[in-house]
Design an enzyme around this catalytic site. Structure first.
Site, PDB file in Angstrom:
ATOM      1  N   GLU A 235       0.823  -1.202   0.000  1.00  0.00           N
ATOM      2  CA  GLU A 235       0.000   0.000   0.000  1.00  0.00           C
ATOM      3  C   GLU A 235       0.864   1.261   0.000  1.00  0.00           C
ATOM      4  O   GLU A 235       0.551   2.249  -0.671  1.00  0.00           O
ATOM      5  CB  GLU A 235      -0.938   0.008   1.210  1.00  0.00           C
ATOM      6  N   ARG A 239       0.661   3.780  -3.276  1.00  0.00           N
ATOM      7  CA  ARG A 239       0.026   5.066  -2.998  1.00  0.00           C
ATOM      8  C   ARG A 239       1.056   6.185  -2.813  1.00  0.00           C
ATOM      9  O   ARG A 239       0.958   7.242  -3.432  1.00  0.00           O
ATOM     10  CB  ARG A 239      -0.856   4.972  -1.740  1.00  0.00           C
ATOM     11  N   ASP A 367      -5.657  -9.922  -7.577  1.00  0.00           N
ATOM     12  CA  ASP A 367      -5.972  -9.121  -8.757  1.00  0.00           C
ATOM     13  C   ASP A 367      -4.780  -8.545  -9.501  1.00  0.00           C
ATOM     14  O   ASP A 367      -4.536  -8.841 -10.674  1.00  0.00           O
ATOM     15  CB  ASP A 367      -6.937  -7.999  -8.370  1.00  0.00           C
ATOM     16  N   GLU A 504     -12.520   0.721  -9.859  1.00  0.00           N
ATOM     17  CA  GLU A 504     -12.180  -0.273 -10.888  1.00  0.00           C
ATOM     18  C   GLU A 504     -13.101  -0.237 -12.109  1.00  0.00           C
ATOM     19  O   GLU A 504     -12.633  -0.369 -13.253  1.00  0.00           O
ATOM     20  CB  GLU A 504     -12.170  -1.682 -10.270  1.00  0.00           C
ATOM     21  N   THR A 594      -1.277   0.639 -10.342  1.00  0.00           N
ATOM     22  CA  THR A 594      -2.571   0.139  -9.882  1.00  0.00           C
ATOM     23  C   THR A 594      -3.317   1.150  -9.026  1.00  0.00           C
ATOM     24  O   THR A 594      -4.477   0.924  -8.696  1.00  0.00           O
ATOM     25  CB  THR A 594      -2.379  -1.188  -9.114  1.00  0.00           C
TER      26      THR A 594
END
Length: 604
Positions: A235, A239, A367, A504, A594
């Site tokens: 994360e 980010r 994913d 998404e 992503t």
């Protein structure tokens, strides 16, 4: 009498007669049983202590991880000792580690960084402050990109939504991770200013220069990474590092690269494992990595969704450490046995193996492994063949094992395999709706046109998960009926009915519009945006809701995730641009990580 330094001779023959020598065996036999036992126990104790000391990882306190054997290229490059937060080093100021290749003399103001002279760089390499770059590695500074702001009413509406969300964040959560817009306070997850950093490139792309400058000024004065805080490596990478690197590429401001480098150095000890598979969490101050409290393994999607960012950090600084660490993970997972290209969702940092009997899914924890196979291949100029091969194999595996049709309408959806791949479940997370966009992106780079047909069907299913709900918003999880005579294709359980403002489906719609120019995808995106406006907008921002199945009992959850500003609103803004291309953000030049942070595509 003799003094110190006088030469003294001895009669060695006489000494032998006075002190006759005994063999070790004779001396041992002359000892009592108690003495023999005492000596034996002492020797065993010493041996055990030495063994434990040698096998202990001095950095993380985790046995079985040999620090000296991991990533030998670090030592080859004489990288700075990563214990810097608690070390005494004349080159380290209060802002953490220095920028590689830049002067950090105290007389130089922040934001006014000059290049090192040749003599200064050679001196810092000599003392081990910065790693030596390869002679053929040229690092060029990006040019500042210009964005002119919204060009039509729908883009204006999205910018207005962003301003509303940003105003609430500025007033009640400034400098914190997330806004709680209902209670007008904040939530800190990692204490890394997540919303601010996740939003930087969205602000820049929308042409909100005043907001961008204010956020940058705050980060320059208040953003520190040497905090005693455990963070998730994945994360934090997607980010924070992704947001900083993207801001650097768009604005050309070296401050963002400096902070990305500081963060990269702090994350590297997580990769100190025999196979390079990183631990899930790390303390940014002590640099001690560890598994999460709820699980001894790492998540497959997390350890394989950090490579774009680490590679870009290497290409920006010339330091191979970061790209090598990420590539080692991908290369290792490439060698592991899979189910027709599909991977389980857990992997052990200790033995480098997938956890047996764990779920195979394109939802949570699985994913973005598949997303980054394609995007890494694109980022490297389509030069790394195994990434392309693994991606193509995985899509074939999806079609074979995970794609099914619902009853009675025959919607194409993506299920999951439980029990290690033997038990199919017709369950699809909202997260899976990244897949149509990834499939469509691949066709821009020569992937089979069959992938685009699959993408068209899947994005329609994703859109329907929104359209069938009374609020026009999709739930977190949808189950599908497989019986042809079922009353409805979709089943939403009460515990799955929440909406977290996820991006998404909007992401997939943007890619589909970018590739096909079919304005239907713009229409669907506008419908979803209006639903967000109607059911999630509150006085001081936007909130996640607990129930998409009721227009009167939406159950606000009082949290605005950073990805709503960093991804959802960004993709909404992009899809309403002419042909889906906003300024210089051409998909032949940039690949989005992503977390929707654009990074440049390289030639190798």
């Amino acid at each position: 009498m003799f003094g110190y330094g006088d030469r003294v001779s001895y009669d060695t023959e006489a000494l032998r007669n006075i002190y006759p020598q005994k063999s070790l065996w004779r001396r041992w036999n002359s000892l009592s049983r108690f003495q023999k036992n005492l000596i034996s126990l002492t020797m065993v104790g010493v041996f055990v202590c030495v063994f434990i000391f040698v096998s202990m990882d001095k950095s993380s306190g985790l046995p079985g991880v040999n620090m000296a054997n991991r990533l030998p290229d670090w030592r080859d490059q004489n990288i700075l000792d990563l214990s810097y937060p608690n070390a005494s080093n004349k080159f380290l100021g209060p802002l953490g580690p220095p920028v590689v290749g830049f002067n950090k003399d105290e007389s130089v103001k922040r934001g006014d960084i000059r290049p090192l002279s040749r003599e200064e760089e050679e001196e810092q390499i000599r003392v081990g402050e910065i790693p030596q770059k390869k002679e053929d590695q040229v690092v060029s500074k990006p040019k500042k990109l210009i964005f002119s702001g919204p060009k039509n009413e729908k883009q204006e509406a999205v910018v207005s939504a962003f301003r509303h969300a940003w105003k609430g964040y500025s007033e009640y959560a400034w400098g914190h991770d997330h806004l709680k817009p209902v209670s007008r306070t904040y939530n800190d997850w990692f204490t890394l200013k997540l919303t601010m950093i996740d939003s930087l490139d969205t602000i820049y792309i929308m042409g909100l220069n005043e907001e961008f400058d204010k956020a940058k000024a705050h980060l320059q004065s208040e953003f520190r990474l040497d905090i005693n805080k455990d963070v998730n490596v994945f994360e934090t990478t997607i980010r924070v590092m992704g947001g900083l690197l993207s801001a650097y590429h768009l604005s050309g401001d070296e401050f963002f690269l400096e902070k990305a480098l500081d963060l990269g150095n702090r994350l590297m000890p997580a990769f100190n494992t025999a196979w390079g598979v990183p631990w899930a969490d790390i303390n940014l101050n002590t640099l001690k990595p560890h598994p999460p409290s709820w699980n001894s393994d790492s998540t497959t999607s997390e350890v394989t969704t950090i490579q774009l960012e680490l590679r870009d950090l290497t290409r920006c600084t010339g330091i191979n450490t970061f790209e090598n660490a990420g590539a080692k993970v991908s290369e290792h997972i490439h060698t592991l046995q899979k189910k027709d290209g599909l991977v389980p969702i857990f992997i052990s940092p200790m033995n480098g193996e997938f956890r047996k009997h764990s779920t195979i899914t394109l939802g949570a924890r699985g994913d973005s492994y598949y997303e980054y196979l394609l995007k890494q291949w694109i980022q490297t100029g389509m030069t790394v063949d195994y990434l392309k091969e693994d991606y193509i194999d995985s899509v074939s595996g999806m079609v074979k094992h995970l794609f099914k049709r619902s009853g009675p309408s025959g919607y194409l959806f993506v299920g999951e395999l439980a029990s290690g791949g033997s038990d199919f479940r017709p369950k699809m997370d909202h997260l899976v709706c990244f897949l149509p966009g990834t499939l469509a992106l691949g066709t821009l780079f020569g992937m089979p046109q069959e992938h685009l047909r699959l993408a068209e069907e899947l994005i329609h299913t994703c859109y329907k998960t929104y359209a069938i709900q009374p609020t026009g918003l999709a739930p977190e999880i949808t189950h599908f009926n497989l019986q042809k005579d079922a009353d409805s294709d979709f089943v939403v359980k009460s515990n799955d009915a929440h909406n977290l403002l996820r991006p998404e489906t909007i992401e997939g719609l943007w890619y589909m519009y970018y590739v096909t120019k079919n304005t239907t995808y713009q229409d669907w995106a506008w419908e979803i945006f209006q639903a967000f406006e109607k059911y999630t907008k509150v006085a001081h921002g936007y909130t996640s809701i607990g129930n998409v199945k009721s227009t009167t009992q939406t159950k606000p959850l009082d949290k605005m995730e950073s990805f709503f500003l960093g991804e959802t609103l960004k993709y909404l803004y992009l899809i309403f641009a002419d042909n889906g291309v906003e300024g210089p953000l051409d998909l032949n030049k940039f690949v989005f990580n992503t977390e929707a942070h654009p990074l440049p595509i390289y030639n190798s």
